[in-house]
Design a protein around this motif. Structure first.
Motif, PDB file in Angstrom:
ATOM      1  N   GLU B  29      34.943  80.698  33.560  1.00  0.00           N
ATOM      2  CA  GLU B  29      33.694  81.030  32.872  1.00  0.00           C
ATOM      3  C   GLU B  29      33.564  82.544  32.684  1.00  0.00           C
ATOM      4  O   GLU B  29      33.113  83.020  31.639  1.00  0.00           O
ATOM      5  N   HIS B  30      33.953  83.266  33.704  1.00  0.00           N
ATOM      6  CA  HIS B  30      33.879  84.731  33.619  1.00  0.00           C
ATOM      7  C   HIS B  30      34.820  85.242  32.515  1.00  0.00           C
ATOM      8  O   HIS B  30      34.443  86.112  31.721  1.00  0.00           O
ATOM      9  N   LEU B  31      36.018  84.702  32.475  1.00  0.00           N
ATOM     10  CA  LEU B  31      36.971  85.117  31.438  1.00  0.00           C
ATOM     11  C   LEU B  31      36.462  84.719  30.056  1.00  0.00           C
ATOM     12  O   LEU B  31      36.577  85.479  29.094  1.00  0.00           O
ATOM     13  N   ARG B  32      35.927  83.530  29.966  1.00  0.00           N
ATOM     14  CA  ARG B  32      35.458  83.053  28.665  1.00  0.00           C
ATOM     15  C   ARG B  32      34.340  83.953  28.129  1.00  0.00           C
ATOM     16  O   ARG B  32      34.252  84.218  26.938  1.00  0.00           O
ATOM     17  N   GLU B  33      33.534  84.431  29.073  1.00  0.00           N
ATOM     18  CA  GLU B  33      32.422  85.291  28.657  1.00  0.00           C
ATOM     19  C   GLU B  33      32.880  86.704  28.304  1.00  0.00           C
ATOM     20  O   GLU B  33      32.409  87.297  27.331  1.00  0.00           O
ATOM     21  N   HIS B  34      33.809  87.223  29.097  1.00  0.00           N
ATOM     22  CA  HIS B  34      34.125  88.654  28.970  1.00  0.00           C
ATOM     23  C   HIS B  34      35.467  88.970  28.314  1.00  0.00           C
ATOM     24  O   HIS B  34      35.654  90.057  27.789  1.00  0.00           O
ATOM     25  N   LEU B  35      36.409  88.056  28.387  1.00  0.00           N
ATOM     26  CA  LEU B  35      37.736  88.366  27.848  1.00  0.00           C
ATOM     27  C   LEU B  35      37.809  87.867  26.398  1.00  0.00           C
ATOM     28  O   LEU B  35      38.407  86.840  26.095  1.00  0.00           O
ATOM     29  N   SER B  36      37.210  88.628  25.538  1.00  0.00           N
ATOM     30  CA  SER B  36      37.159  88.256  24.126  1.00  0.00           C
ATOM     31  C   SER B  36      38.450  88.658  23.429  1.00  0.00           C
ATOM     32  O   SER B  36      39.235  89.470  23.937  1.00  0.00           O
ATOM     33  N   ALA B  37      38.642  88.109  22.254  1.00  0.00           N
ATOM     34  CA  ALA B  37      39.805  88.503  21.445  1.00  0.00           C
ATOM     35  C   ALA B  37      39.743  89.998  21.136  1.00  0.00           C
ATOM     36  O   ALA B  37      40.767  90.684  21.145  1.00  0.00           O
ATOM     37  N   ASP B  38      38.536  90.505  20.911  1.00  0.00           N
ATOM     38  CA  ASP B  38      38.389  91.931  20.607  1.00  0.00           C
ATOM     39  C   ASP B  38      38.822  92.797  21.792  1.00  0.00           C
ATOM     40  O   ASP B  38      39.455  93.835  21.621  1.00  0.00           O
ATOM     41  N   ARG B  39      38.464  92.351  22.985  1.00  0.00           N
ATOM     42  CA  ARG B  39      38.814  93.145  24.163  1.00  0.00           C
ATOM     43  C   ARG B  39      40.334  93.165  24.369  1.00  0.00           C
ATOM     44  O   ARG B  39      40.918  94.205  24.695  1.00  0.00           O
ATOM     45  N   VAL B  40      40.946  92.019  24.143  1.00  0.00           N
ATOM     46  CA  VAL B  40      42.400  91.958  24.278  1.00  0.00           C
ATOM     47  C   VAL B  40      43.068  92.797  23.179  1.00  0.00           C
ATOM     48  O   VAL B  40      44.041  93.515  23.421  1.00  0.00           O
ATOM     49  N   ALA B  41      42.513  92.716  21.985  1.00  0.00           N
ATOM     50  CA  ALA B  41      43.075  93.509  20.883  1.00  0.00           C
ATOM     51  C   ALA B  41      42.982  94.996  21.189  1.00  0.00           C
ATOM     52  O   ALA B  41      43.926  95.760  20.930  1.00  0.00           O
ATOM     53  N   ALA B  42      41.866  95.400  21.766  1.00  0.00           N
ATOM     54  CA  ALA B  42      41.696  96.821  22.085  1.00  0.00           C
ATOM     55  C   ALA B  42      42.696  97.251  23.158  1.00  0.00           C
ATOM     56  O   ALA B  42      43.287  98.333  23.086  1.00  0.00           O
ATOM     57  N   PHE B  43      42.886  96.391  24.150  1.00  0.00           N
ATOM     58  CA  PHE B  43      43.813  96.720  25.235  1.00  0.00           C
ATOM     59  C   PHE B  43      45.227  96.920  24.705  1.00  0.00           C
ATOM     60  O   PHE B  43      45.974  97.787  25.165  1.00  0.00           O
ATOM     61  N   PHE B  44      45.604  96.089  23.747  1.00  0.00           N
ATOM     62  CA  PHE B  44      46.967  96.148  23.205  1.00  0.00           C
ATOM     63  C   PHE B  44      47.034  96.891  21.872  1.00  0.00           C
ATOM     64  O   PHE B  44      47.952  96.671  21.093  1.00  0.00           O
ATOM     65  N   HIS B  45      46.076  97.776  21.606  1.00  0.00           N
ATOM     66  CA  HIS B  45      46.004  98.325  20.250  1.00  0.00           C
ATOM     67  C   HIS B  45      47.276  99.051  19.833  1.00  0.00           C
ATOM     68  O   HIS B  45      47.614  99.101  18.658  1.00  0.00           O
ATOM     69  N   GLN B  46      48.008  99.585  20.824  1.00  0.00           N
ATOM     70  CA  GLN B  46      49.225 100.323  20.471  1.00  0.00           C
ATOM     71  C   GLN B  46      50.318  99.430  19.890  1.00  0.00           C
ATOM     72  O   GLN B  46      51.270  99.923  19.288  1.00  0.00           O
ATOM     73  N   LEU B  47      50.170  98.138  20.082  1.00  0.00           N
ATOM     74  CA  LEU B  47      51.178  97.232  19.537  1.00  0.00           C
ATOM     75  C   LEU B  47      51.002  97.002  18.040  1.00  0.00           C
ATOM     76  O   LEU B  47      51.893  96.475  17.384  1.00  0.00           O
ATOM     77  N   GLY B  48      49.852  97.362  17.520  1.00  0.00           N
ATOM     78  CA  GLY B  48      49.640  97.238  16.085  1.00  0.00           C
ATOM     79  C   GLY B  48      49.470  95.826  15.577  1.00  0.00           C
ATOM     80  O   GLY B  48      49.874  95.519  14.451  1.00  0.00           O
ATOM     81  N   ALA B  49      48.894  94.947  16.383  1.00  0.00           N
ATOM     82  CA  ALA B  49      48.675  93.573  15.921  1.00  0.00           C
ATOM     83  C   ALA B  49      47.739  93.562  14.717  1.00  0.00           C
ATOM     84  O   ALA B  49      46.798  94.353  14.640  1.00  0.00           O
ATOM     85  N   SER B  50      48.004  92.670  13.766  1.00  0.00           N
ATOM     86  CA  SER B  50      47.142  92.573  12.596  1.00  0.00           C
ATOM     87  C   SER B  50      45.838  91.859  12.930  1.00  0.00           C
ATOM     88  O   SER B  50      44.797  92.133  12.348  1.00  0.00           O
ATOM     89  N   ARG B  51      45.884  90.933  13.857  1.00  0.00           N
ATOM     90  CA  ARG B  51      44.664  90.292  14.352  1.00  0.00           C
ATOM     91  C   ARG B  51      44.987  89.575  15.646  1.00  0.00           C
ATOM     92  O   ARG B  51      46.154  89.303  15.954  1.00  0.00           O
ATOM     93  N   VAL B  52      43.955  89.292  16.404  1.00  0.00           N
ATOM     94  CA  VAL B  52      44.115  88.578  17.668  1.00  0.00           C
ATOM     95  C   VAL B  52      43.203  87.360  17.653  1.00  0.00           C
ATOM     96  O   VAL B  52      42.005  87.474  17.363  1.00  0.00           O
ATOM     97  N   GLU B  53      43.785  86.217  17.910  1.00  0.00           N
ATOM     98  CA  GLU B  53      43.014  84.973  17.971  1.00  0.00           C
ATOM     99  C   GLU B  53      42.915  84.521  19.419  1.00  0.00           C
ATOM    100  O   GLU B  53      43.859  84.699  20.195  1.00  0.00           O
ATOM    101  N   ARG B  54      41.808  83.885  19.761  1.00  0.00           N
ATOM    102  CA  ARG B  54      41.663  83.324  21.101  1.00  0.00           C
ATOM    103  C   ARG B  54      41.476  81.814  21.016  1.00  0.00           C
ATOM    104  O   ARG B  54      40.680  81.328  20.210  1.00  0.00           O
ATOM    105  N   PHE B  55      42.235  81.098  21.815  1.00  0.00           N
ATOM    106  CA  PHE B  55      42.080  79.651  21.929  1.00  0.00           C
ATOM    107  C   PHE B  55      41.750  79.315  23.379  1.00  0.00           C
ATOM    108  O   PHE B  55      42.178  80.007  24.304  1.00  0.00           O
TER     109      PHE B  55
END
Lengths: 485, 117
Positions: B29-55
């Motif tokens: 529940e904590h991850l679902r609330e706080h670990l958004s696709a945006d947060r993961v995208a920001a963490f990995f921004h240096q990789l240059g992903a075009s988008r990040v999806e969360r399932f």
């Protein structure tokens, strides 16, 4: 009909442990042994081998493994083997396997082959018939790479394997099939599931997905790897399937590694996009439906897997020539070794530019600089003074070494370029735009692997497999450069 | 995140998937609330992903992130030493999330779950 069907996988990629299949068979009491050899680019390498020699083009490791299995095949006459070792040439693989078996008095073993995945001879006809074979992600047409294509293979489902087993095959050798189908085929054959029994086929697909990468399900790559049993004797996984689609995953007692909820869950979500829609040619499996629970030491039970009708199209993997790459490594030591390594890499690139080479791309990675992140994308942590670091290059054979004093080559000396194959619909974009520049038409592609050699060079070594762990040489920087063809 | 989740990552062509699996329902529940696709995208921004999806895979307390076009061309093209994104799973465990109100409810219950009789 079998009450419980035990299928074990003893190989997760070409280059996996040669001892594992024999260990699994001797200790695992299997009904079926599966062996998975084909990464995305392996097929193109095999295609080239077949072009050179009509008797080649399959995963030759299989013959060595088969030889190691001969004693077990004598004592376990009902054991069946299903493998995609056939690669680009299942008939030749079968002939070679037959010779191995005959030498041990097992020439009566019935070998079945599954073909039909090779689309290269039909590629233009398919396009002419309106099948665009456009890139799965970008939608780009095939035309832009058509003249460079070296292999085109459809991922087939389990139907061919089922047919071979029904005809009495005891060893089934396939070309390209979706990995999980090596498990689905035997399950469908033994349990008589119709091809539209989506839930059970989804369950067998999940079972196959869990074991297809071998030891990755038994503690390899596990986040809590220090807790895993002896890795040097790691057990390879098997599944015990029942007719209703429930199964347990385990490993032979007395082997190393671990099977628990964590290792199995990690593997379930490995290389998955939408877990509710895991696509294979057999079924769309919903990995959000199974219930996983502990079922004793190194065993996990999986129930309730649901599936939906299979996709209408096959996925096709197309490999094409795409220039050359060269890789090298140098070790550097002392204070500020990281900075020294970066500087060395820059100097090497500058020297190569002066020598007239141009590159579509290059990358210098500093490894062992004290940081926990790959140098390509993460900020280097700490970079403690006194660390060793390294930098390395590959330059064209015959040209002077572009290294400077005070360094040591950590690999095998001078650089040799090797031909680069790229893969598409596996979703690699064909985005490489080679820079204009002086061509070096006589660059002779070499198959030497250079950088990561710790043992004898193996040629042809298969390309990176989806199941293969990352090799990370300690304390090394590498410069990697795809060069103009 | 080290204390509340374990991970596995891998490749599909030029995309990487990063599966994050909670140890407990509260952790999920904590991850679902706080670990958004945006947060993961920001963490990995240096990789240059075009988008990040969360399932979501609630059956295993799992969140699966797909980082599109982040592998420098994928295994057949990438020049990186980690051509297949295998490092990303362990890396994302360095990501820091807001502190939960009952951290003990999120932690791993003990070593080697499910392996004992």
């Amino acid at each position: 009909m079998t009450q419980t069907l035990r299928i074990g996988n003893g190989c997760g990629f070409w280059g996996d442990s040669l001892d594992a299949p024999a260990q699994l068979v001797e200790m695992g009491k299997l009904d079926y042994l599966t062996l998975e050899y084909l990464a995305e680019l392996t097929m193109s390498i095999l295609a080239r081998l077949r072009q050179r020699d009509a008797q080649l083009g399959y995963a030759t490791d299989f013959l060595q493994v088969l030889t190691s299995l001969l004693p077990s095949l004598q004592t376990q006459p009902r054991l069946k083997i299903v493998t995609n070792a056939g690669g680009m040439n299942p008939p030749a693989c079968a002939e070679a396997a037959r010779a191995v078996l005959a030498g041990a008095g097992l020439g009566m073993k019935r070998i079945g082959i599954v073909t039909g995945d090779d689309l290269l001879p039909r590629l233009d006809a398919l396009v002419a018939a309106g099948h665009t074979l456009a890139h799965m992600d970008s939608g780009a047409p095939l035309a832009s790479i058509r003249d460079r294509v070296v292999a085109a293979n459809a991922y087939l489902g389990s139907a061919g394997i089922v047919a071979a087993l029904r005809q009495g095959a005891e060893i089934v050798i396939t070309g390209r099939v979706a990995d999980a189908c090596l498990t689905v085929g035997p399950a469908r054959h033994e349990f008589g599931w119709p091809e539209d029994d989506w839930d059970r086929i989804a369950a067998a697909t999940l079972a196959g997905h869990l074991i297809e990468c071998g030891a990755q399900a038994t503690g390899g790559l596990w986040t809590h790897w220090p807790e895993a049993g002896d890795y040097s004797q790691i057990g390879y996984p098997f599944v015990d399937l029942t007719a209703d689609g429930a199964f347990q995953i385990g490993k032979p007692p007395g082997t190393g590694g671990t099977v628990n909820l964590e290792t199995v869950t990690e593997q379930m979500l490995y290389e998955v996009g939408d877990p509710a829609a895991y696509l294979t040619p057999d079924v769309v499996a919903d990995f959000t439906t199974p219930v996983l629970r502990p079922a004793g030491p190194d065993r996990v039970a999986v129930t309730g897997t649901r599936g939906r009708p299979a996709p209408e199209k096959y996925k096709v993997s197309i490999a094409y020539r795409n220039g050359f790459t060269a890789t090298g490594t140098l070790a550097l030591f002392g204070r500020d070794a990281v900075a020294k390594a970066r500087r060395s890499g820059a100097i090497i690139m500058e020297k190569l530019r002066h020598a007239g080479f141009t590159y579509a791309d290059h990358l210098i990675e500093v490894i062992g600089g004290g940081g926990g992140r790959a140098g390509a994308w993460g900020p280097s942590h700490a970079a403690r003074r006194g660390d060793a670091a390294a930098v390395g290059i590959r330059s064209e054979p015959g040209r002077g070494r572009a290294v400077h004093q005070g360094t040591r080559s950590a690999s095998d000396g001078r650089a040799a370029g090797h031909g680069r194959l790229c893969d598409r619909p596996g979703s690699s974009p064909r985005s490489v735009r080679l820079l204009a520049g002086p061509h070096r038409p006589e660059r002779r592609p070499s198959r030497r692997q250079g950088l990561l050699t710790s043992g004898p060079p193996l040629a042809p070594w298969p390309p990176p497999s989806s199941c293969m762990g990352s090799h990370t040489p300690a304390a090394a920087t590498r410069a990697t450069m795809p060069t103009s063809p | 995140m080290h204390g509340i989740a374990h991970t596995r990552s891998g490749d599909k062509g030029n995309h990487a998937n990063v599966a994050v699996i909670a140890y407990t329902a509260a952790g999920y529940e904590h991850l679902r609330e706080h670990l958004s696709a945006d947060r993961v995208a920001a963490f990995f921004h240096q990789l240059g992903a075009s988008r990040v999806e969360r399932f979501l895979a609630p059956n295993v307390w799992g969140l699966n992130f797909v980082l599109h076009d982040c592998l420098a061309g994928g295994a057949s093209r990438s020049l990186r030493i980690d051509t297949q994104g295998k490092a990303l799973g362990q890396a994302v465990l360095e990501l820091e999330l807001p502190a939960p109100s009952h951290p003990e409810a999120l932690r791993r219950p003990g070593p080697n779950p499910g392996s004992g009789p």
